[in-house]
Enzyme design. Structure first.
Site, PDB file in Angstrom:
ATOM      1  N   SER A 161       0.694  -1.358   0.008  1.00 19.84           N
ATOM      2  CA  SER A 161      -0.274   0.082   0.011  1.00 19.84           C
ATOM      3  C   SER A 161       0.870   1.308   0.094  1.00 19.84           C
ATOM      4  O   SER A 161       1.807   1.399   1.036  1.00 19.84           O
ATOM      5  CB  SER A 161      -0.854  -0.064   1.338  1.00 19.84           C
ATOM      6  OG  SER A 161      -1.893  -1.083   1.070  1.00 19.84           O
ATOM      7  N   GLU A 244      -1.671  -3.969  14.384  1.00 20.52           N
ATOM      8  CA  GLU A 244      -2.216  -4.199  13.187  1.00 20.52           C
ATOM      9  C   GLU A 244      -3.843  -4.526  13.466  1.00 20.52           C
ATOM     10  O   GLU A 244      -4.631  -4.181  13.114  1.00 20.52           O
ATOM     11  CB  GLU A 244      -1.691  -4.881  12.057  1.00 20.52           C
ATOM     12  CG  GLU A 244      -2.216  -4.374  10.919  1.00 20.52           C
ATOM     13  CD  GLU A 244      -1.565  -5.266   9.775  1.00 20.52           C
ATOM     14  OE1 GLU A 244      -1.689  -4.755   8.640  1.00 20.52           O
ATOM     15  OE2 GLU A 244      -0.699  -6.268   9.850  1.00 20.52           O
ATOM     16  N   GLU A 385      -8.890 -17.252   7.937  1.00 27.11           N
ATOM     17  CA  GLU A 385      -8.607 -18.746   8.211  1.00 27.11           C
ATOM     18  C   GLU A 385      -7.429 -18.913   9.100  1.00 27.11           C
ATOM     19  O   GLU A 385      -7.216 -19.662   9.814  1.00 27.11           O
ATOM     20  CB  GLU A 385      -8.617 -19.220   6.709  1.00 27.11           C
ATOM     21  CG  GLU A 385      -9.683 -19.434   5.785  1.00 27.11           C
ATOM     22  CD  GLU A 385     -10.239 -18.118   5.231  1.00 27.11           C
ATOM     23  OE1 GLU A 385     -11.138 -18.140   4.669  1.00 27.11           O
ATOM     24  OE2 GLU A 385      -9.272 -17.000   5.050  1.00 27.11           O
TER      25      GLU A 385
END
Length: 398
Positions: A161, A244, A385
């Site tokens: 990003s 995060e 997951e």
């Protein structure tokens, strides 16, 4: 822990609102769609104003130069800034790299990077994910081979990003090709102007350019730019990812979705009646409000566990990441669905050309793009997951 409301919180909120009303320049007010970053000059200018107030690093404790706010105060600050249309800060530097440097950086690294990070003059990107090594981050293959006082870095990162706007990148590399995969990783700080770095744009489904692939071809990085010991990168990464997880909860965004749904409840029509009179809509709105409140409590709980250095913090952070990002997807999709036929139109976003001013069109600005952006929220920062596997392994230990 105590979940009772802080009696001083409303006074703090009013203090933030007064500051924003008095100090946020009108020409910087530009409501942004979630996932986008303000223009570089706006980020730097707003950072300077925040620094003058002593609020330049809202998530940092007082011992590291931050305001020492509670979790609730940080959430209030983020929410009020978003509502006021204030520019973004460099989140990767503020919430991820800054705490890493404070915890693991050398005095020289702190002196070289923290002042420019605090001023907003040096902006950062994160070089973690690779093709084939996103969710299984420890399998990364970008290598850094020692050559005297330098590492020679070769490899590729993806989904980087704002690499096209960043001055520096904090980078995970493999410095030991023979060690167990988690043990052979190191954490480097790399100047993006170093020869051998190539950035290629990726335009995503939300019709924005914030993602890139980044290539490293014999890039020479001073060994002094390594944070922590060689092979300590995985431990640093776990520390960073806990921060995060709290960031990707994006509680102010969830609350903004609730605000938008409440507006639609009275403005949108189901035949001749407002949408709120439809039982199914009212029920889902109530459920989303309850789930948002639950996320708010979970954010506080994770923060308390991290402050106490509890071994449960990592697993709880994973639970928060799963629940919050899945709720983001559900709520953003329901906002667009509640627009009815207007939800099928890609209205201009807040920073694009002027949109029509009819109420439903105004409410729909950028929402379809944001819904598309949120499809990635259960992937970035570690897929759902993977997070569920972390939780399962933690529970097995108990």
């Amino acid at each position: 822990m105590d979940f009772q409301p802080d009696r001083n919180l409303e006074a703090f909120r009013q203090n933030v609102r007064t500051f924003l009303r008095e100090r946020l320049p009108a020409d910087l007010v530009r409501p942004l769609r979630t996932g986008t970053r303000s223009a570089r000059e706006d980020v730097t200018r707003w950072q300077r104003i925040l620094n003058e107030q002593g609020w330049g690093t809202p998530s940092w404790p007082s011992e590291h130069g931050g305001p020492g706010w509670s979790v609730q105060e940080r959430l209030v600050f983020d929410e009020e800034c978003m509502n006021a249309g204030a520019p973004t800060q460099d989140g990767g530097a503020q919430k991820l790299l800054g705490p890493v440097l404070n915890a693991f950086g050398t005095p020289e690294q702190k002196a070289a990077h923290l002042p420019l990070l605090l001023s907003g003059e040096r902006q950062w990107c994160q070089g973690f994910s690779e093709p084939g090594s996103g969710s299984d981050l420890a399998s990364l293959r970008t290598r850094a081979d020692r050559d005297g006082d330098h590492y020679v870095v070769n490899g590729q990162k993806i989904w980087t990003s704002y690499a096209h706007r960043a001055d520096w990148i904090f980078l995970l590399v493999r410095t030991d090709q023979e060690a167990k995969k988690q043990a052979g990783i190191s954490f480097l700080l790399v100047d993006m102007k170093t020869p051998g770095i190539t950035v290629r744009p990726i335009r995503s489904i939300d019709d924005c350019h914030h993602l890139n692939e980044t290539f490293f071809d014999n890039v020479r990085v001073p060994v002094s730019n390594r944070v922590g010991a060689e092979g300590e990168g995985w431990s640093i990464t776990k520390f960073l990812l806990n921060n995060e997880h709290a960031s990707t909860a994006d509680l102010p965004v969830l609350r903004r979705y609730l605000k938008q749904l409440r507006s639609l409840a009275v403005l949108a029509r189901d035949g001749a009646s407002p949408l709120i009179e439809r039982t199914s809509f009212a029920l889902r709105l109530a459920r989303f409000e309850a789930e948002t409140n639950a996320i708010a409590m979970m954010v506080q709980r994770v923060a308390a566990l991290e402050q106490d250095h509890s071994p449960a913090a990592h697993a709880m952070g994973s639970i928060l990441k799963v629940r919050a990002t899945e709720l983001q997807q559900q709520m953003s999709a329901f906002v667009v669905e509640s627009l009815g036929d207007h939800g099928a139109i890609a209205y201009p976003g807040p920073q694009e050309r002027d949109a029509a001013t009819l109420p439903m069109q105004e409410l729909g600005r950028g929402l379809a793009n944001e819904m598309f952006f949120r499809r990635a929220s259960t992937i970035y920062g570690g897929t759902s997951e993977v997070q569920r596997t972390i939780v399962a392994r933690a529970l097995f230990q108990f």
